[in-house]
Design a protein around this motif. Structure first.
Motif, PDB file in Angstrom:
ATOM      1  N   GLU A 171       0.927  -0.929   0.308  1.00 55.08           N
ATOM      2  CA  GLU A 171      -0.388   0.033  -0.229  1.00 55.08           C
ATOM      3  C   GLU A 171       0.668   1.085  -0.139  1.00 55.08           C
ATOM      4  O   GLU A 171       0.308   2.402  -0.428  1.00 55.08           O
ATOM      5  CB  GLU A 171      -0.672  -0.223   0.815  1.00 55.08           C
ATOM      6  N   LEU A 172       2.196   1.150   0.908  1.00 52.60           N
ATOM      7  CA  LEU A 172       2.782   2.488   1.052  1.00 52.60           C
ATOM      8  C   LEU A 172       3.406   2.268  -0.488  1.00 52.60           C
ATOM      9  O   LEU A 172       3.846   3.653  -0.929  1.00 52.60           O
ATOM     10  CB  LEU A 172       4.041   2.291   1.564  1.00 52.60           C
ATOM     11  N   SER A 173       3.693   1.113  -1.094  1.00 58.22           N
ATOM     12  CA  SER A 173       3.927   1.496  -2.585  1.00 58.22           C
ATOM     13  C   SER A 173       3.346   2.519  -3.825  1.00 58.22           C
ATOM     14  O   SER A 173       3.858   3.014  -4.418  1.00 58.22           O
ATOM     15  CB  SER A 173       4.746   0.634  -3.537  1.00 58.22           C
ATOM     16  N   LYS A 174       1.500   1.836  -3.148  1.00 59.43           N
ATOM     17  CA  LYS A 174       1.016   2.419  -4.752  1.00 59.43           C
ATOM     18  C   LYS A 174       0.714   3.889  -3.807  1.00 59.43           C
ATOM     19  O   LYS A 174       0.996   4.992  -4.653  1.00 59.43           O
ATOM     20  CB  LYS A 174      -0.364   1.740  -4.221  1.00 59.43           C
ATOM     21  N   VAL A 175       1.132   4.413  -2.322  1.00 55.59           N
ATOM     22  CA  VAL A 175       0.707   5.804  -2.271  1.00 55.59           C
ATOM     23  C   VAL A 175       1.651   6.314  -3.016  1.00 55.59           C
ATOM     24  O   VAL A 175       1.691   7.806  -3.856  1.00 55.59           O
ATOM     25  CB  VAL A 175       1.215   5.925  -1.004  1.00 55.59           C
ATOM     26  N   ARG A 176       3.291   6.402  -2.721  1.00 53.10           N
ATOM     27  CA  ARG A 176       4.342   6.644  -3.422  1.00 53.10           C
ATOM     28  C   ARG A 176       4.050   6.984  -5.207  1.00 53.10           C
ATOM     29  O   ARG A 176       4.056   8.024  -5.376  1.00 53.10           O
ATOM     30  CB  ARG A 176       5.659   5.980  -3.096  1.00 53.10           C
ATOM     31  N   SER A 177       4.390   5.880  -5.454  1.00 54.11           N
ATOM     32  CA  SER A 177       3.156   5.979  -6.880  1.00 54.11           C
ATOM     33  C   SER A 177       2.021   6.654  -7.327  1.00 54.11           C
ATOM     34  O   SER A 177       2.261   7.864  -7.971  1.00 54.11           O
ATOM     35  CB  SER A 177       2.875   4.448  -7.349  1.00 54.11           C
ATOM     36  N   ASN A 178       1.197   7.333  -6.559  1.00 51.80           N
ATOM     37  CA  ASN A 178      -0.239   8.835  -6.805  1.00 51.80           C
ATOM     38  C   ASN A 178       0.133   9.553  -6.527  1.00 51.80           C
ATOM     39  O   ASN A 178       0.300  10.549  -7.227  1.00 51.80           O
ATOM     40  CB  ASN A 178      -0.971   7.289  -5.507  1.00 51.80           C
ATOM     41  N   LEU A 179       1.475   9.942  -5.294  1.00 49.31           N
ATOM     42  CA  LEU A 179       2.080  11.017  -4.912  1.00 49.31           C
ATOM     43  C   LEU A 179       2.153  11.275  -6.438  1.00 49.31           C
ATOM     44  O   LEU A 179       2.681  12.724  -7.082  1.00 49.31           O
ATOM     45  CB  LEU A 179       2.935  10.910  -3.759  1.00 49.31           C
ATOM     46  N   GLU A 180       3.543  10.767  -6.830  1.00 47.86           N
ATOM     47  CA  GLU A 180       4.653  11.457  -8.120  1.00 47.86           C
ATOM     48  C   GLU A 180       3.482  11.744  -8.794  1.00 47.86           C
ATOM     49  O   GLU A 180       4.035  12.658  -9.757  1.00 47.86           O
ATOM     50  CB  GLU A 180       5.498   9.925  -8.151  1.00 47.86           C
ATOM     51  N   ALA A 181       2.518  10.718  -9.460  1.00 50.47           N
ATOM     52  CA  ALA A 181       1.711  10.823 -10.320  1.00 50.47           C
ATOM     53  C   ALA A 181       1.254  12.129 -10.557  1.00 50.47           C
ATOM     54  O   ALA A 181       0.956  12.736 -10.940  1.00 50.47           O
ATOM     55  CB  ALA A 181       0.905   9.372 -10.283  1.00 50.47           C
ATOM     56  N   ALA A 182       0.618  12.432  -9.234  1.00 51.80           N
ATOM     57  CA  ALA A 182      -0.165  13.840  -8.882  1.00 51.80           C
ATOM     58  C   ALA A 182       0.326  14.438  -8.817  1.00 51.80           C
ATOM     59  O   ALA A 182      -0.171  15.845  -9.366  1.00 51.80           O
ATOM     60  CB  ALA A 182      -1.193  13.138  -8.109  1.00 51.80           C
ATOM     61  N   ILE A 183       1.659  14.933  -8.231  1.00 53.79           N
ATOM     62  CA  ILE A 183       2.309  16.011  -8.305  1.00 53.79           C
ATOM     63  C   ILE A 183       2.671  16.335  -9.614  1.00 53.79           C
ATOM     64  O   ILE A 183       2.720  17.283 -10.197  1.00 53.79           O
ATOM     65  CB  ILE A 183       2.853  16.042  -7.296  1.00 53.79           C
TER      66      ILE A 183
ATOM     67  N   LYS B 159      -7.803  24.837 -13.888  1.00 52.05           N
ATOM     68  CA  LYS B 159      -9.677  23.370 -14.259  1.00 52.05           C
ATOM     69  C   LYS B 159      -8.563  22.137 -15.002  1.00 52.05           C
ATOM     70  O   LYS B 159      -9.682  21.486 -14.628  1.00 52.05           O
ATOM     71  CB  LYS B 159     -10.169  24.241 -15.453  1.00 52.05           C
ATOM     72  N   GLU B 160      -8.286  21.814 -15.896  1.00 52.79           N
ATOM     73  CA  GLU B 160      -7.056  20.747 -15.464  1.00 52.79           C
ATOM     74  C   GLU B 160      -6.088  19.990 -14.694  1.00 52.79           C
ATOM     75  O   GLU B 160      -6.356  18.718 -14.520  1.00 52.79           O
ATOM     76  CB  GLU B 160      -6.638  20.649 -17.433  1.00 52.79           C
ATOM     77  N   SER B 161      -6.120  21.238 -14.349  1.00 55.22           N
ATOM     78  CA  SER B 161      -5.350  20.481 -13.672  1.00 55.22           C
ATOM     79  C   SER B 161      -5.639  19.912 -11.879  1.00 55.22           C
ATOM     80  O   SER B 161      -7.323  20.615 -11.671  1.00 55.22           O
ATOM     81  CB  SER B 161      -4.167  21.121 -11.959  1.00 55.22           C
ATOM     82  N   LYS B 162      -6.012  18.572 -10.880  1.00 56.80           N
ATOM     83  CA  LYS B 162      -6.754  18.910  -9.953  1.00 56.80           C
ATOM     84  C   LYS B 162      -6.376  19.545  -8.452  1.00 56.80           C
ATOM     85  O   LYS B 162      -7.508  19.803  -7.293  1.00 56.80           O
ATOM     86  CB  LYS B 162      -6.149  16.632  -9.734  1.00 56.80           C
ATOM     87  N   HIS B 163      -5.369  19.830  -8.770  1.00 54.59           N
ATOM     88  CA  HIS B 163      -4.833  20.385  -7.412  1.00 54.59           C
ATOM     89  C   HIS B 163      -4.169  21.909  -6.982  1.00 54.59           C
ATOM     90  O   HIS B 163      -3.818  22.090  -5.741  1.00 54.59           O
ATOM     91  CB  HIS B 163      -3.936  19.482  -6.448  1.00 54.59           C
TER      92      HIS B 163
ATOM     93  N   ASP C 295      -3.343  19.475   1.050  1.00 53.87           N
ATOM     94  CA  ASP C 295      -5.044  18.347   1.966  1.00 53.87           C
ATOM     95  C   ASP C 295      -5.444  17.711   0.787  1.00 53.87           C
ATOM     96  O   ASP C 295      -5.461  16.591   0.806  1.00 53.87           O
ATOM     97  CB  ASP C 295      -5.350  19.691   2.756  1.00 53.87           C
ATOM     98  N   SER C 296      -5.286  18.471  -0.244  1.00 56.40           N
ATOM     99  CA  SER C 296      -6.655  18.074  -1.235  1.00 56.40           C
ATOM    100  C   SER C 296      -5.825  16.911  -2.053  1.00 56.40           C
ATOM    101  O   SER C 296      -6.074  15.885  -2.574  1.00 56.40           O
ATOM    102  CB  SER C 296      -7.319  19.092  -2.969  1.00 56.40           C
ATOM    103  N   LEU C 297      -4.604  16.983  -2.319  1.00 54.30           N
ATOM    104  CA  LEU C 297      -3.526  16.120  -2.816  1.00 54.30           C
ATOM    105  C   LEU C 297      -3.755  14.795  -2.015  1.00 54.30           C
ATOM    106  O   LEU C 297      -3.522  14.146  -2.420  1.00 54.30           O
ATOM    107  CB  LEU C 297      -2.427  16.600  -2.431  1.00 54.30           C
ATOM    108  N   PHE C 298      -3.277  14.691  -0.830  1.00 54.90           N
ATOM    109  CA  PHE C 298      -3.313  13.609   0.623  1.00 54.90           C
ATOM    110  C   PHE C 298      -4.617  13.075   0.587  1.00 54.90           C
ATOM    111  O   PHE C 298      -4.347  12.183   0.078  1.00 54.90           O
ATOM    112  CB  PHE C 298      -2.564  14.133   1.802  1.00 54.90           C
ATOM    113  N   GLN C 299      -5.228  13.736   0.103  1.00 57.06           N
ATOM    114  CA  GLN C 299      -7.011  12.683   0.213  1.00 57.06           C
ATOM    115  C   GLN C 299      -7.259  12.214  -1.118  1.00 57.06           C
ATOM    116  O   GLN C 299      -7.691  10.611  -0.637  1.00 57.06           O
ATOM    117  CB  GLN C 299      -8.166  14.094   0.129  1.00 57.06           C
TER     118      GLN C 299
END
Length: 454
Positions: free
Chosen positions: A48-60, A94-98, A188-192
């Motif tokens: 799950e930590l690997s997924k969190v890391r991957s999601n953080l990288e992708a989102a940022i 608008k196109e970005s999420k955070h 905050d929205s990124l972490f959520q």
């Protein structure tokens, strides 16, 4: 009854050993189960930590590269007026999420911000006069690529990351520095979005690497204990720099896991041990009860012939040893005219007479003496530690009186008891136990026939 007591002691010891060994094996199994669950917990946490890391990288990275499009436009149209930049910035947000704020700073002085409402005060802000922010701008200019600064506390509340995108008008030489584009990413929205909140329901999470400084940086999420207790770490990579995220066991995680699964070994094992121990005790008690019935007379509760012969043999063999000075005696008792009692008063009366006779004789014997019923109206008495014939005669008279002095009352009738007693004192002349028994039996019959003046 020594052999029964010895057997009971050994059975009790066996039961105790069984229970102790069973508990030890159960606790060992429980420990292995806990180790298995812990490994499973850690394996799940690492995944799950690997997924969190991957999601953080992708989102940022997704958000900063969307923001980078504005910097590209500025680089291409550096002399164009800012009339259309607002539409471009609105589309980017608008196109970005955070991304919540975008600012352009020509010569490191903010000359455009979107949205303007609520951010009017930052216009004309000279970054050079704000050392805390200017350091990250200088870093982005130095490395000539996007630099992630923060997290920092936002004026409007919460925390955010600031993506510094240096703008050069002569790419790829990057000698002509135009300024910087800053995009504020709401942390905050990124972490959520990446599932931090759900992750922390089961694990403790820590992050370090303030201003993209990696594992050597300051902790900005969680505390040092997370890194001290961490069993897994991951690296969140940015275009430049990184964060380190760590996971450790959470005290509350056990409460959220399946309680039965955690304690299943004990919940199943201990009832089984109790059931087996109870079954063992029950079976043994049934065995002892059956053994007692096989060694005792059902009517009088006295030892039977089998039991008496076992004890007598042991006594005889002990006395027969050369170094032994033990002596003992035997009494052979036979009720006179017992058949007449049965014929006159019935078998129930006869049974009562037998029980009464057994009680009377036992009441005058010592606790070490052994009395047994070996036949219908015949009894044997073993008298240990009797050294002389006079002692035997005294005991014989006492037994005779206990039986004959008082009649037995049955349904108003008085039943008088007479008994013939044959006695024998151990002597080395007796080669076998059977010789002693025959001698006592012969004397009993002699007395019954009146040869000894009975």
């Amino acid at each position: 009854m020594r052999y029964l007591f010895g057997k009971q002691w050994s059975v009790n010891l066996l039961l105790a050993v069984f229970v102790i060994v069973a508990i030890m094996l159960l606790e060992l199994l429980n420990q292995n189960q806990m180790m298995f669950l812990d490994k499973q917990y850690q394996s799940s946490a690492k995944e799950e930590l690997s997924k969190v890391r991957s999601n953080l990288e992708a989102a940022i990275v997704a958000d900063i590269y969307v923001s980078n499009s504005l910097s590209t436009l500025v680089s291409i149209h550096s002399d164009t007026a800012f009339d259309n930049w607002e539409k471009v910035a609105a589309k980017i947000i608008k196109e970005s999420k955070h991304v919540s704020i975008i600012a352009l700073a020509k010569n490191d002085i903010i000359n455009f911000v979107y949205p303007l409402q609520g951010n009017e005060k930052v216009l004309d802000l000279n970054y050079r006069r704000v050392p805390a922010q200017y350091a990250s701008i200088m870093k982005a200019r130095e490395i000539e690529q996007i630099f992630i600064a923060g997290p920092v506390n936002l004026v409007q509340g919460g925390r955010g990351l600031i993506a510094r995108v240096p703008i050069f008008t002569d790419p790829p030489n990057n000698n002509e520095y135009w300024g910087v584009c800053s995009a504020v990413i709401n942390l905050d929205s990124l972490f959520q979005e990446v599932g931090i909140e759900a992750f922390e329901l089961k694990y403790r999470l820590g992050m370090k690497g303030l201003d993209s400084s990696g594992s050597q940086g300051e902790i900005f999420y969680g505390d040092q204990t997370v890194f001290d207790d961490a069993f897994a770490t991951e690296k969140v990579n940015f275009p430049y720099g990184s964060w380190e995220v760590a996971v450790a066991r959470a005290p509350w995680s056990a409460e959220r896991e399946n309680w039965f699964r955690i304690h299943s070994v004990r919940l199943i094992g201990y009832p089984i041990i109790i059931i087996l121990a109870f079954a063992f005790v029950t079976i043994y008690r049934l065995y002892v009860s059956a053994q007692n019935r096989s060694l005792h007379d059902e009517l009088t509760k006295l030892p039977n012939r089998r039991y008496f012969m076992y004890i007598l043999e042991d006594q005889f063999n002990s006395a027969k040893k050369p170094e032994s000075h033990e002596r003992f005696a035997l009494l052979n008792l036979d009720l006179d005219k017992f058949k007449e009692i049965n014929d006159t008063y019935g078998h129930v009366a006869g049974d009562k007479v037998l029980v009464a006779c057994a009680e009377r004789v036992r009441n005058v014997l010592r606790s070490s003496d052994l009395m047994a019923r070996i036949g219908g109206d015949e009894f044997l008495v073993l008298l240990p530690r009797v050294m002389s014939a006079s002692d035997v005669r005294r005991i014989e008279v006492t037994v005779q009186k206990s039986l004959s002095s008082t009649p037995i009352i049955y349904e108003g009738a008085l039943i008088y008891i007479k008994v013939s007693i044959g006695s024998v004192l151990y002597s080395d002349e007796f080669a076998t136990m059977d010789e002693m028994l025959k001698f006592a039996d012969d004397r009993m019959y002699d007395q019954k026939q009146g040869l000894l003046g009975g």
